[in-house]
Design a protein around this motif. Structure first.
Motif, PDB file in Angstrom:
ATOM      1  N   ALA A 172      36.510  42.326  36.821  1.00 16.95           N
ATOM      2  CA  ALA A 172      37.468  41.114  36.117  1.00 16.95           C
ATOM      3  C   ALA A 172      37.306  39.689  37.438  1.00 16.95           C
ATOM      4  O   ALA A 172      37.564  39.158  36.978  1.00 16.95           O
ATOM      5  CB  ALA A 172      37.739  41.628  34.973  1.00 16.95           C
ATOM      6  N   CYS A 173      38.454  40.925  37.941  1.00 17.58           N
ATOM      7  CA  CYS A 173      39.332  39.527  39.099  1.00 17.58           C
ATOM      8  C   CYS A 173      37.329  39.725  40.600  1.00 17.58           C
ATOM      9  O   CYS A 173      36.853  39.943  40.588  1.00 17.58           O
ATOM     10  CB  CYS A 173      40.097  39.906  39.550  1.00 17.58           C
ATOM     11  N   GLY A 174      38.221  38.118  41.320  1.00 18.81           N
ATOM     12  CA  GLY A 174      37.373  38.567  42.144  1.00 18.81           C
ATOM     13  C   GLY A 174      36.857  39.399  42.337  1.00 18.81           C
ATOM     14  O   GLY A 174      38.035  40.763  43.033  1.00 18.81           O
ATOM     15  N   ALA A 175      35.680  39.465  43.486  1.00 18.65           N
ATOM     16  CA  ALA A 175      35.161  41.247  44.087  1.00 18.65           C
ATOM     17  C   ALA A 175      36.107  41.681  45.771  1.00 18.65           C
ATOM     18  O   ALA A 175      36.644  41.935  46.311  1.00 18.65           O
ATOM     19  CB  ALA A 175      34.808  40.769  45.030  1.00 18.65           C
ATOM     20  N   ASP A 176      36.978  39.977  45.586  1.00 17.98           N
ATOM     21  CA  ASP A 176      37.531  40.494  47.209  1.00 17.98           C
ATOM     22  C   ASP A 176      39.163  40.673  46.333  1.00 17.98           C
ATOM     23  O   ASP A 176      39.917  41.200  47.792  1.00 17.98           O
ATOM     24  CB  ASP A 176      38.242  38.993  47.955  1.00 17.98           C
ATOM     25  N   ARG A 177      39.193  41.637  45.414  1.00 14.46           N
ATOM     26  CA  ARG A 177      41.151  41.624  44.855  1.00 14.46           C
ATOM     27  C   ARG A 177      40.659  42.806  44.420  1.00 14.46           C
ATOM     28  O   ARG A 177      39.401  43.487  44.349  1.00 14.46           O
ATOM     29  CB  ARG A 177      41.295  40.560  43.577  1.00 14.46           C
ATOM     30  N   VAL A 178      41.893  43.126  44.475  1.00 14.49           N
ATOM     31  CA  VAL A 178      42.305  44.512  43.472  1.00 14.49           C
ATOM     32  C   VAL A 178      42.891  44.514  42.252  1.00 14.49           C
ATOM     33  O   VAL A 178      43.917  43.885  42.172  1.00 14.49           O
ATOM     34  CB  VAL A 178      42.692  45.031  44.431  1.00 14.49           C
ATOM     35  N   TYR A 179      42.192  45.187  41.295  1.00 13.80           N
ATOM     36  CA  TYR A 179      43.302  44.868  39.438  1.00 13.80           C
ATOM     37  C   TYR A 179      42.759  46.031  39.209  1.00 13.80           C
ATOM     38  O   TYR A 179      41.995  46.742  39.178  1.00 13.80           O
ATOM     39  CB  TYR A 179      42.784  43.454  39.076  1.00 13.80           C
ATOM     40  N   PRO A 180      43.860  46.659  39.107  1.00 16.75           N
ATOM     41  CA  PRO A 180      45.315  47.150  38.870  1.00 16.75           C
ATOM     42  C   PRO A 180      45.370  47.727  40.504  1.00 16.75           C
ATOM     43  O   PRO A 180      44.694  48.182  41.136  1.00 16.75           O
ATOM     44  CB  PRO A 180      45.459  48.470  37.944  1.00 16.75           C
ATOM     45  N   GLU A 181      46.184  47.222  40.951  1.00 12.06           N
ATOM     46  CA  GLU A 181      47.047  47.042  42.013  1.00 12.06           C
ATOM     47  C   GLU A 181      47.162  48.845  42.654  1.00 12.06           C
ATOM     48  O   GLU A 181      46.903  48.703  43.851  1.00 12.06           O
ATOM     49  CB  GLU A 181      47.996  46.053  42.411  1.00 12.06           C
ATOM     50  N   ALA A 182      47.708  49.310  41.470  1.00 18.62           N
ATOM     51  CA  ALA A 182      47.246  50.723  41.677  1.00 18.62           C
ATOM     52  C   ALA A 182      45.946  51.584  42.583  1.00 18.62           C
ATOM     53  O   ALA A 182      45.895  52.710  43.324  1.00 18.62           O
ATOM     54  CB  ALA A 182      48.045  51.510  40.659  1.00 18.62           C
TER      55      ALA A 182
END
Lengths: 377, 377
Positions: A172-182
């Motif tokens: 759901a966030c950008g493909a360069d990001r990570v969610y959840p951070e864990a």
């Protein structure tokens, strides 16, 4: 299509939130360049659109390992186009303008893929089921798609990796990001071996309506969605709704009947929306083309009775369970001659199927389950 | 009908094994007296029939507390007549000549009754489910029918008695006998408060084909059969087949997906033969007449978001999950004015739904589940 189509799509996708159905439908109908030109004229929106710099976004994306895949690309997963005819759910819908992709897997490899989704607050029962199903589906050569969330999603991705299969995380966030951070290591692993996908602009944060938009992509990319555990208000049911809306196969894994984590799944099965699946074989049978992957219905172990000829079965059927009956009464019940029945009883006793009792014979109780009725289950 | 019809039925039922379809169908068509007269002429069989002494059987039965109920009696459960049009399964079928009954319950009270059946080798999970479902069904005023066997049957009868409900045991042996012997107290309890029923002649021993014949009676007496646990070769599936053949409701209780004890049930649900039920409310809804007993679909607990007006929900939807965004960016995403969004954010923060983060606001994580996405499940 041209570079300018791609640039228009990147700019629009950077300015418009995912899943804005009306805009996406208009773009599908009129073309992205036309849409871009028209929206530039809008007050407010035009200014933001003009600020978007698609060339810079593409080159920055490329540095972060991202490519922008559009309907003009060979690898575009054609099944996503079904979204243009699938209406809206919770005000979201439409074929995405394009997908930001990180990872070596080509999106056209998602043909025949299967989604495994479910509750964030999964039980170990559910997580085991998700991992087992994902592993089996992956071993059969199908890509497993999920959302990289806690709980069922995570277990599905991990199960696929255990099965040396390809897995795709739709974020759901950008493909360069990570969610959840864990899940940073998990998502990086998926990006290294499969693909991490998002409709949201690179750098975009996870927000509620982006999750709702994301769910429709998961359902549309795959031929079927397996819901492993879902409480009655689980987000996984949004994905399930999309699967139904898109005429994809919808499957549910049963759980203990009083488990709140399975309540939403039981509802789906009970209403007829989802078919019941208990393992990867069931899933493969459901999503297979007609005639492929038919599972052998489980038959249970062979019983000693199965090996008897018809005549001996007739005799056996006439032998009482509890209190012995004399051969003459067994012969009468079976409708057979006394000599024949006597001979058969001797052979049945030799096979441990009948035993002497009182003045006659009764069925021998199976050693493993004293008191139970033999041959009845 | 006459006494001689009853006597002919008693004599035939004492001579012919239960569930002999052809003979039962001929009797339904031609009448019992005609059938009796015709069979007296048969070699072998005629001699055995002539030996039967129906007057003595009735008086001996009465001394043992048994009555013989035939289609001529007011209490005859009319639903059994459906068996004359339901064909055969495993060479058994047909409307019984009559039923030997022990207990105060009139058989016409079985209108609307529900069968709860399943595996002899039940798990505690299955036994709990059977008892819970039987109790709830009984509390709703429906008679619970089962077979007095080990495992699920036993749990169903006991659950009914706990719910102060009426329960009926249909036996494969004579109604004056008890099988299995370990259930003597249970069966006597049922005979004292409900009814113990059998098609088999009094004193008759439990035998395999008598169980198969018995199962059709259980299915035919009831408006629906609930299969709680059944391995893939469980005798309970024979009852399930009869329920389907008779157009009765067939229901299955889900179990853990890898439980062998639930495998047969999962197959029934998966094939569409049975609908999924998780508790007595589901069963009552399935067997109710159209419009009765509709259960409220479970909705899950209300979330804080539900109590917000549309405008506040819009603002909340535009707040990121992980890293705070300034109010101006939230306003842009939400498509609302900055002043309005600032005021809304303050109120949402007061309600504990958003929290300050870095230069702006993000969604507040629910205290009970750190790291999980709020409002998404």
């Amino acid at each position: 299509m041209s570079d300018s189509d791609r640039l228009a799509r990147v700019a629009l996708a950077a300015t418009v939130e995912p899943g804005r159905h009306q805009l996406l439908t208009l773009t599908s109908d009129l073309g992205a360049e036309h849409m871009y030109a028209q929206l530039l004229e809008e007050p407010d929106f035009g200014a933001r659109l003009a600020e978007a710099d698609p060339v810079r976004l593409l080159s920055e994306g490329a540095r972060a390992g991202l490519r922008f895949v559009t309907p003009a690309d060979d690898e575009w997963p054609r099944q996503l186009d079904d979204l243009s005819r699938a209406g809206t759910l919770q005000e979201r819908g439409g074929t995405p303008l394009g997908l930001w992709v990180r990872g070596p897997l080509r999106l056209d490899a998602l043909e025949g893929s299967v989604a495994v989704v479910g509750s964030r607050s999964a039980t170990t029962y559910g997580a085991d089921a998700a991992a087992d199903i994902a592993e089996g589906v992956a071993r059969a050569g199908r890509v497993v798609v999920s959302g990289a969330a806690f709980g069922i999603d995570q277990a599905a991705h991990r199960g696929t990796l255990v099965g040396d299969g390809a897995t795709v995380a739709v974020l759901a966030c950008g493909a360069d990001r990570v969610y959840p951070e864990a899940h940073r290591r998990l998502v990086e692993h998926i990006a290294a071996e499969g693909a991490v996908i998002s409709e949201t602009v690179p750098g975009g944060a996870p927000m509620r309506f982006r999750f709702l938009s994301r769910n429709r992509i998961i359902a549309a990319l795959t031929v079927g969605t397996v819901v492993v555990e879902a409480a009655v208000r689980s987000g996984a049911l949004n994905t399930a709704n999309w699967a139904g809306r898109l005429n994809r196969h919808l499957m549910g894994v049963p759980g203990p009947r009083t488990s709140a984590a399975s309540e939403g799944v039981h509802q789906l099965v009970r209403s007829g929306a989802a078919s019941l699946v208990t393992g990867p074989e069931d899933v493969l049978e459901v999503v297979a083309a007609a005639g492929e992957h038919l599972t052998e219905p489980p038959r249970g172990p062979e019983r000693p009775r199965d090996r008897l000829d018809h005549r001996h079965q007739q005799v056996l059927d006439a032998v009482p369970l509890a209190t012995g009956a004399p051969a003459v009464s067994i012969a009468r019940t079976a409708g057979l001659g006394l000599q024949e029945v006597r001979a058969a009883l001797t052979r049945l006793a030799g096979a441990g199927l009948v035993e002497p009792n009182g003045p006659g014979w009764r069925l021998a109780a199976p050693a493993h389950e004293p008191g139970a009725a033999p041959f009845l289950e």
